[in-house]
Design an enzyme around this catalytic site. Structure first.
Site, PDB file in Angstrom:
ATOM      1  N   GLU A 269       0.856  -1.190   0.000  1.00 19.47           N
ATOM      2  CA  GLU A 269       0.000   0.000   0.000  1.00 19.47           C
ATOM      3  C   GLU A 269       0.896   1.244   0.000  1.00 19.47           C
ATOM      4  O   GLU A 269       1.827   1.323   0.805  1.00 19.47           O
ATOM      5  CB  GLU A 269      -0.905   0.023   1.232  1.00 19.47           C
ATOM      6  CG  GLU A 269      -1.829   1.234   1.251  1.00 19.47           C
ATOM      7  CD  GLU A 269      -2.698   1.314   2.496  1.00 19.47           C
ATOM      8  OE1 GLU A 269      -3.407   2.329   2.643  1.00 19.47           O
ATOM      9  OE2 GLU A 269      -2.655   0.374   3.316  1.00 19.47           O
TER      10      GLU A 269
ATOM     11  N   ARG B  85       6.533 -12.617   9.631  1.00 17.08           N
ATOM     12  CA  ARG B  85       7.042 -11.271   9.403  1.00 17.08           C
ATOM     13  C   ARG B  85       8.533 -11.230   9.740  1.00 17.08           C
ATOM     14  O   ARG B  85       9.025 -12.040  10.525  1.00 17.08           O
ATOM     15  CB  ARG B  85       6.323 -10.260  10.306  1.00 17.08           C
ATOM     16  CG  ARG B  85       4.903  -9.954   9.911  1.00 17.08           C
ATOM     17  CD  ARG B  85       4.281  -9.005  10.918  1.00 17.08           C
ATOM     18  NE  ARG B  85       4.958  -7.715  10.918  1.00 17.08           N
ATOM     19  CZ  ARG B  85       4.566  -6.664  10.213  1.00 17.08           C
ATOM     20  NH1 ARG B  85       3.500  -6.751   9.450  1.00 17.08           N
ATOM     21  NH2 ARG B  85       5.223  -5.529  10.278  1.00 17.08           N
TER      22      ARG B  85
ATOM     23  N   LYS C  90       4.242   0.427  10.114  1.00 14.01           N
ATOM     24  CA  LYS C  90       4.187   1.703   9.397  1.00 14.01           C
ATOM     25  C   LYS C  90       3.665   2.822  10.294  1.00 14.01           C
ATOM     26  O   LYS C  90       4.073   3.977  10.171  1.00 14.01           O
ATOM     27  CB  LYS C  90       3.324   1.582   8.145  1.00 14.01           C
ATOM     28  CG  LYS C  90       4.062   1.001   6.957  1.00 14.01           C
ATOM     29  CD  LYS C  90       3.253   1.168   5.685  1.00 14.01           C
ATOM     30  CE  LYS C  90       3.993   0.580   4.497  1.00 14.01           C
ATOM     31  NZ  LYS C  90       3.180   0.664   3.274  1.00 14.01           N
TER      32      LYS C  90
END
Length: 663
Positions: free
Chosen positions: A38, A287, A297
């Protein structure tokens, strides 16, 4: 094809024979993955791992031949309030810098019309409805679902024990008719409602044990222009609605994400089943978690706003920050290869990344001499002379540069002490010290507040050869970086764990003037790797974007960023800058061991005869070797002592056994 990326099966994930046949016909032997970030921030090292997986490692695990591999680079741009043109541009430039070549670049927003048609299909099938519940009511509804499930698990009647949460369960809008929902949906798209007043929800399964099946949102109202699609829309799709449809629409074979999305497997396949669309295979991997780092983020954005100087600050774990810090694309990709991709969650030691940097830079960073905290040395009995110094001591054939030795020169403060010490081999009263490359030896006469005085001698063998910068050295600024956090695993109270001394500035540092031309600010570009150097006996440094030096005019400022020290266990330099030191909370007892393991793994790629010439621990320390590759002379040309050779032979035998075991 193997089952290397097999994960939890679901009945909804099964394609009909017709869908399978259609997909195979369209893809015609191609296996396709996608990398779908994104654009709501800059890419970080976790994204580098995802890129490595989607562009390379997944295909290797599956045994897909190179000619059949395809990866789509997709902007998952469904939230206009958080996204921007700056982020869109940065993602593409970081992808290019890392060297990945996508089959094509797409935007989820390019499919907005198709996505809205899918929403309409769901409404007509009775599988989506317009809901006017406030966000707090939706939360209460989902909490009610949870309590009812808990009651059922205990054999209790949920209607008696829990009830309907004041009419919120199953929801007063859930059974609205198809025609009415279509009217409401069209009014949503035309802007008849306020932002947050209503949403389009999928009519899923409120009795499911998976809360992600409790009627997820498909569309919400947002009165914001889109950075790619432009203005004109009032409704935007959610991530859960968009990404599975785009995966299917783009003919993706493997949809790879991280483990926190594992519970979203059900809605992913539920939606594609209801739309009768092809269902890609889904695989979740752990992750990336690195010591002294945050990769959320939300947290990174807060750091940008409050702590660091931007997304490309050298302390940031973003691709831009790591590039500015001096980490190369080769280094980051090798690190991601090393870490790999599994479903096991673990904390990766920062020393592992640093070791890859040393390996990547060892043959590429030109050597020079520099001092961070200059101390003046006046030497009697010597004249100016021009010296030839190799650019790469381990490979003299790669060139050399001129360095002027002057009777007054500068050494680093760490190489000077006011009192003699038998365990210290630098400048101290009465000490015999070698001056590197100048081929002279000096005895220290005095050490005072104004510097060091010494004189040249002919006899004696120094225990050290000190690096230096002559009177004509260039003044520069050196920024030395440590860990951004004081603890290996930042907690929920992470803001209080930020290391205030993560940057130390040496404003009066000096460097060998031979680097002048290579540091010209005209050649700097924030989207490419700037030139790096090894400051001998100190570490690796890269020219920073803040450099204003103009070589032809001989003016401006050169700024260097520290990349990594020469060794994992190298002592921290004395800091006399705008901070107290590198910081970082020290090393845990397991760090050193993990760093050794990383170094040992990298060492297994080095042939036996080239061990001491190529391994970062010994590279550049020796000038001559015997037929087996064991050093016989140090870098100054002095013959090694028998005890030194004996120690090196032990390392040689150890490496030989490791290589034999590997076979």
């Amino acid at each position: 094809m193997t089952d290397a990326l097999a994960a939890r099966d679901l009945e909804w994930a099964l394609n009909t024979p017709e869908l399978e046949e259609e997909h195979k016909k369209i893809n015609a032997g191609i296996v396709r993955t996608r990398f779908p970030p994104e654009p709501n921030g800059y890419l970080h090292i976790g994204h580098a791992k995802s890129m490595n997986m989607n562009f390379s490692l997944a295909f290797k695990k599956l045994g897909v031949p190179a000619e059949s591999r395809r990866t789509v680079f997709r902007y998952d741009d469904t939230n206009p309030e958080a996204e921007s043109k700056e982020y869109i541009d940065s993602l593409k430039k970081d992808l290019d810098w890392l060297g990945w070549k996508p089959e094509k670049t797409t935007f989820s927003s390019d499919n907005f019309d198709f996505l809205e048609s899918c929403a309409e299909r769901l409404i007509k099938a009775g599988k989506a409805y317009v809901c006017f519940l406030a966000s707090s009511e939706v939360e209460a509804q989902r909490e009610c679902c949870k309590k009812r499930l808990n009651a059922i698990s205990k054999g209790l009647d949920p209607d008696k024990e829990v009830g309907d949460a004041g009419g919120l369960y199953p929801g007063r809008y859930r059974d609205t008719g198809v025609e009415e929902n279509l009217k409401l949906w069209n009014r949503m798209k035309k802007g008849f409602y306020k932002q947050g007043e209503c949403s389009l929800r999928m009519k899923m399964d409120l009795t499911s044990a998976n809360p992600n099946m409790h009627d997820l949102m498909a569309y919400r109202i947002k009165y914001s222009a889109h950075p790619h699609a432009g203005p004109g829309r009032c409704v935007y799709p959610s991530y859960d609605f968009t990404h599975c449809i785009c995966d299917s629409f783009e003919r993706i074979d493997y949809s790879i994400c991280t483990l926190e999305f594992e519970t979203r497997r059900e809605p992913y396949f539920w939606l594609l089943k209801e739309l009768d669309m092809y269902r890609p295979k889904v695989y979740e991997m752990s992750r990336l978690n690195i010591e002294y780092t945050v990769l959320s983020k939300r947290r990174l954005l807060k750091l940008v706003e409050k702590t660091v100087r931007g997304w490309d600050d050298p302390r940031m774990p973003t691709i831009s920050g790591l590039r500015r810090r001096g980490y190369t694309a080769e280094c980051l990709n090798a690190f991601c290869d090393d870490v790999g991709a599994t479903r096991n969650s673990n904390l990766v030691e920062v020393g592992r990344l640093q070791q890859h940097a040393r390996v990547a830079l060892a043959d590429k960073a030109r050597r020079c001499m520099g001092v961070l905290t200059p101390v003046k040395v006046v030497c009697k009995g010597v004249a100016k002379s021009m010296l030839k110094v190799p650019d790469y001591p381990q490979a003299p054939e790669m060139g050399e540069h001129d360095v002027e030795f002057t009777p007054t020169f500068y050494v680093d403060k760490r190489d000077v002490r006011a009192e003699a010490d038998s365990n210290f081999f630098g400048f101290a009263p009465g000490h015999l010290v070698g001056i590197k490359y100048a081929n002279i030896k000096v005895v220290v006469d005095s050490v005072g507040p104004d510097g060091v005085e010494c004189h040249v001698v002919e006899e004696g063998k120094p225990k050290s050869y000190v690096t230096w910068v002559g009177e004509g050295g260039l003044r520069c600024e050196v920024r030395e970086y440590g860990n951004l956090f004081t603890v290996p695993e930042p907690s929920s109270d992470w803001e209080s764990e930020v290391n205030p001394d993560s940057e130390v500035v040496f404003a009066q540092a000096m460097v060998d003037p031979s680097v002048s031309e290579l540091c010209d600010s005209k050649g700097l570009d924030k989207w490419t790797s700037n030139v790096s150097f090894q400051f001998e006996r100190i570490g690796y440094f890269v020219v920073d974007d803040d450099t204003t030096w103009v070589h032809g005019q001989g003016k401006g400022n050169i700024v260097f960023n520290s990349i990594v020290g020469l060794k994992e266990d190298k002592a921290k330099l004395a800091g006399e800058g705008k901070g107290k030191g590198k910081g970082g909370g020290g090393k845990s007892s397991g760090d050193a061991q993990r760093a050794k393991q990383a170094a040992a793994k990298a060492r297994l790629e080095i042939p036996l005869k080239e061990l001491f010439a190529k391994d970062p621990e010994w590279k550049g320390l020796y000038s001559k070797y015997d037929d087996d590759g064991i050093p016989t002379h140090d870098k100054e040309g002095e013959e090694l002592k028998k005890s030194q050779v004996k120690k090196l032979k032990k390392e040689y035998e150890k490496h030989k056994k490791a290589l034999d075991k590997k076979k």
